[in-house]
Enzyme design. Structure first.
Site, mmCIF file in Angstrom:
data_model
loop_
_atom_site.group_PDB
_atom_site.id
_atom_site.type_symbol
_atom_site.label_atom_id
_atom_site.label_comp_id
_atom_site.label_asym_id
_atom_site.label_seq_id
_atom_site.Cartn_x
_atom_site.Cartn_y
_atom_site.Cartn_z
ATOM 1 N N GLY A 9 0.802 -1.217 0.000
ATOM 2 C CA GLY A 9 0.000 0.000 0.000
ATOM 3 C C GLY A 9 0.831 1.260 0.000
ATOM 4 N N SER A 11 1.390 3.383 -2.475
ATOM 5 C CA SER A 11 1.078 4.345 -3.532
ATOM 6 C C SER A 11 0.567 5.669 -2.978
ATOM 7 C CB SER A 11 0.037 3.761 -4.491
ATOM 8 O OG SER A 11 -1.191 3.520 -3.819
ATOM 9 N N ASN A 84 1.305 -2.404 5.405
ATOM 10 C CA ASN A 84 0.594 -1.138 5.549
ATOM 11 C C ASN A 84 -0.772 -1.143 4.877
ATOM 12 O OD1 ASN A 84 0.292 1.974 5.749
ATOM 13 N ND2 ASN A 84 0.248 1.558 3.548
ATOM 14 N N SER A 140 -3.783 0.323 14.226
ATOM 15 C CA SER A 140 -4.587 1.527 14.426
ATOM 16 C C SER A 140 -4.909 1.667 15.908
ATOM 17 C CB SER A 140 -5.890 1.430 13.633
ATOM 18 O OG SER A 140 -6.796 2.447 14.008
ATOM 19 N N TYR A 153 -13.552 -3.178 11.493
ATOM 20 C CA TYR A 153 -12.212 -2.631 11.271
ATOM 21 C C TYR A 153 -11.374 -2.745 12.545
ATOM 22 C CZ TYR A 153 -8.600 0.907 10.364
ATOM 23 O OH TYR A 153 -7.408 1.575 10.209
ATOM 24 N N ALA A 154 -11.949 -2.369 13.681
ATOM 25 C CA ALA A 154 -11.231 -2.423 14.953
ATOM 26 C C ALA A 154 -10.811 -3.850 15.282
ATOM 27 C CB ALA A 154 -12.097 -1.846 16.070
ATOM 28 N N ALA A 155 -11.700 -4.802 15.017
ATOM 29 C CA ALA A 155 -11.384 -6.204 15.299
ATOM 30 C C ALA A 155 -10.222 -6.686 14.438
ATOM 31 C CB ALA A 155 -12.615 -7.071 15.057
ATOM 32 N N LYS A 157 -7.764 -4.900 13.272
ATOM 33 C CA LYS A 157 -6.522 -4.287 13.743
ATOM 34 C C LYS A 157 -6.089 -4.847 15.103
ATOM 35 C CE LYS A 157 -5.729 -1.556 10.240
ATOM 36 N NZ LYS A 157 -4.534 -1.755 9.387
#
Length: 246
Positions: A9, A11, A84, A140, A153-155, A157
């Site tokens: 990631g 770019s 990333n 995060s 998303y939290a799970a 990370k």
């Protein structure tokens, strides 16, 4: 010996900043991108002589992570990996219908968890063949701290953070260092829909009075991948302007 690192990631955003910083610090950087070819080409141009290849892969697809690692290694040894690449899809846990929920879950975990996991597995096998290596995972703040509308998303990370810690213990005898950063609000978040308004709520919660820059993240990542941080294996550094401690 040249040190070569693959940054997924890279770019745009944090990944681009990490790639550039590592290039400035003597690494040869292999650039990865999903769909942003123009951004990847810009990163490659900025790296100049520090560029060590450019690779495209949609990390949401089964098998893409392994193919990416093998492609990078086909062009030379890779001594470090930066996971990333990530995806953030806001979704209401209660309000989403079954189709939306399944889509958010599958895509989020494919990119944020499964692909980094497979890349790490491939990397440590390579590293073990030539005396060690380093892996840095971009997690995060929400991997530690809850955020409404971002449960999936939290799970993903949180899983990445705990894998980083566990592998630090398991792989220490193999001279494989595991590191992470956990950014809070970063300026790149301003690209999200609605963030212009939300920033008025976010900034007062950050004692330093500003969001992190991508460079703030890159400086920490570069330090962790340096020889100076070798004894810090297992550490996941918060980058949040004193807004949260745990």
């Amino acid at each position: 010996m040249e040190k070569r690192v693959l940054v997924t990631g890279s770019s745009k955003g944090i990944g681009k900043a990490i790639a550039r910083r590592l290039g400035e610090n003597g690494w040869k950087v292999a650039v990865h991108y999903g769909g942003d070819q123009a951004g990847a080409e810009e990163t490659c141009s900025q790296l100049g002589d520090a560029l060590a290849g450019c690779y495209q892969a949609d990390l949401g697809h089964q098998g893409a992570a392994i193919d990416l690692w093998e492609s990078a290694c086909a062009d030379g040894e890779v001594h470090a990996l930066v996971n990333n690449a990530g995806i953030y899809i806001p979704s209401s846990f209660l309000g989403a219908d079954d189709e939306e929920f399944a889509s958010v879950y599958q895509r989020t975990f494919a990119v944020n968890w499964h692909s980094p996991l497979m890349l790490m597995r491939a990397a440590v096998r390579s590293f073990d063949g030539y005396g060690g290596g380093k892996i840095l995972n971009v997690a995060s703040r929400v991997g530690f701290k809850a955020e409404a509308g971002a449960a999936i998303y939290a799970a993903s990370k949180a899983a990445l953070i705990n894998l980083t810690r566990s592998l630090a213990v398991e792989l220490a005898p193999n001279n494989i260092g595991m590191f992470g950063i956990a950014p809070g609000w970063v300026e790149t978040a301003m690209a999200r829909v609605g963030m212009e308004e939300r920033s008025k709520e976010v900034l007062p919660t950050i004692p330093l009075g500003r969001m992190a820059s991508a460079k703030d993240c890159a400086v920490a990542a570069s330090f962790l991948l340096s020889d100076d941080a070798s004894y810090l294996s297992g550490e996941v550094i918060d980058i949040n302007g004193a807004s949260y401690f745990h």
